[in-house]
Write an enzyme that holds these catalytic residues in place. Structure first.
Site, short mmCIF file in Angstrom:
data_model
loop_
_atom_site.label_atom_id
_atom_site.label_comp_id
_atom_site.label_asym_id
_atom_site.label_seq_id
_atom_site.Cartn_x
_atom_site.Cartn_y
_atom_site.Cartn_z
N LYS A 12 0.87 -1.19 0.00
CA LYS A 12 0.00 0.00 0.00
C LYS A 12 0.90 1.22 0.00
CE LYS A 12 -4.25 -0.10 0.63
NZ LYS A 12 -5.12 -0.61 -0.48
N THR A 57 -3.09 -5.64 0.40
CA THR A 57 -2.52 -4.31 0.65
C THR A 57 -3.38 -3.58 1.68
OG1 THR A 57 -3.70 -3.15 -1.12
CG2 THR A 57 -1.63 -4.22 -1.73
N HIS A 250 17.79 27.27 -12.91
CA HIS A 250 18.48 28.37 -13.58
C HIS A 250 17.82 29.72 -13.31
CE1 HIS A 250 20.75 25.35 -15.68
NE2 HIS A 250 19.67 24.86 -16.27
O1 LIG Z 1 26.80 23.90 -12.29
C1 LIG Z 1 26.63 23.69 -13.50
N1 LIG Z 1 27.01 22.49 -14.03
C2 LIG Z 1 26.86 22.18 -15.35
O2 LIG Z 1 27.23 21.07 -15.81
C3 LIG Z 1 26.27 23.17 -16.17
N2 LIG Z 1 25.96 23.20 -17.50
C4 LIG Z 1 25.38 24.39 -17.73
O3 LIG Z 1 24.93 24.77 -18.86
N3 LIG Z 1 25.33 25.15 -16.59
C5 LIG Z 1 25.89 24.39 -15.60
N4 LIG Z 1 26.07 24.63 -14.27
#
Ligand SMILES: O=c1[nH]c(=O)c2[nH]c(=O)[nH]c2[nH]1
Length: 301
Positions: A12, A57, A250
């Site tokens: 479960k 379960t 990013h």
């Molecule tokens: O810390 C990072 N590692 C990467 O391998 C990578 N590749 C990327 O485009 N930016 C980053 N930043």
């Protein structure tokens, strides 16, 4: 062509077990998400539709609740081991079990400078996790514990660079010696044994991960993960190995020159997709073998 059942486990998943301790006016709460699974000789259920060896379960779900009362919860790890042992005992064909527990933390609501006795505020941030794998029955049973956290969202606004990387004709990325580094970390560490103070060790390891992230300069997320892992292993002999899965969240600087403005690391756009995904394991060189500790552990290498 013949076919064979090559792997199976059943149980479960995501059973929400909330245990309140109310023996005195200052209540305690353990808010858990519990997934149990049995492993063993259950081929008849898959191949012949025969349920005689299958502990439902639904019963596994009930066991998780009964054990929250009968055994109690002092840590996710201790509770998971007890539930796993019970399920194996109750299921003659079981040769093992996996019990996964996530814990959602609650803080006491602050009233006039003191934490309230029975009113709580759900804590944001990381979820504590454990995956306990039991293999074998009775005396020969091996217990392997992989604990960790997920959704630890971290950001540093400087102290991170990414440059000197390999280039080919498709490379457009600019080098940077000052960027935002951010991630939503999943970390799981495998304990060498079970003689562990589970709660204080969890607290110390999560504090160490944060401190390393904050205080070390990053030439890449890869380097930061390795340092986080190495620092944990150095301080915690009881940990054999630690694994990370870290999305690079990013943050791209916005081009404000279009508006006649300078942008020296002040305005970014945070994107959620695509993201770099950096995964790494750091292992003590004398670590005991993992056995099946990582089998069917989600989101790992
Ligand atoms: O810390 C990072 N590692 C990467 O391998 C990578 N590749 C990327 O485009 N930016 C980053 N930043």
């Amino acid at each position: 062509m013949g076919t064979v059942l090559s792997f199976d486990q059943y149980g479960k998943a995501e059973n929400r077990v909330v245990r309140i301790y109310r023996d005195n006016p200052r209540h305690e709460i353990w808010d858990l998400n519990v997934s149990t699974a049995l492993r063993g000789d259950f081929a008849a259920a898959h191949v012949e539709g025969d349920q005689r060896d299958v502990l439902p379960t639904d019963t596994q779900k009930n066991t998780a609740f009964v054990y929250a009362k009968k055994h109690g919860v002092t840590s996710p790890e201790d509770y998971a081991i007890a539930v796993g042992q019970r399920l194996i005992e109750a299921s003659p064909k079981a040769s093992g079990a996996q019990v996964r527990v996530e814990q959602y933390a609650w803080d006491r609501i602050d009233v006039d400078g003191a934490g309230h006795d029975h009113a709580f505020l759900r804590r944001g941030g990381a979820v504590r996790t454990t995956v306990v794998t039991l293999s074998g029955r009775n005396a020969e049973q091996l217990v392997r514990v992989v604990s960790g956290l997920r959704d630890l969202v971290l950001l540093k606004s400087t102290g991170s660079e990414f440059k000197g990387f390999l280039r080919d004709e498709y490379t457009t990325l600019q080098e940077t010696d000052d960027r935002i580094l951010a991630t939503s970390l999943v970390a799981r560490w495998r304990y060498a044994g079970t003689e562990v103070d589970w709660n204080s060790t969890y607290g110390a390891i999560s504090a160490s991960l944060l401190e390393t992230f904050a205080t070390t300069y990053s030439r890449a997320l890869q380097e930061t993960l390795y340092l986080m892992g190495a620092h944990v292993l150095k301080a915690h002999e009881e940990v054999a190995e630690i694994r990370f899965s870290a999305p690079n969240k990013h943050h791209f600087p916005v081009d404000l020159a279009r508006f006649g403005l300078e942008n020296s690391g002040e305005v970014f756009t945070a994107t959620d997709r695509p993201y770099g995904l950096i995964e790494a394991a750091v292992t003590r060189d004398d670590a005991p073998e993992p056995g099946d500790a990582w089998l069917a552990v989600p989101s790992f290498l």
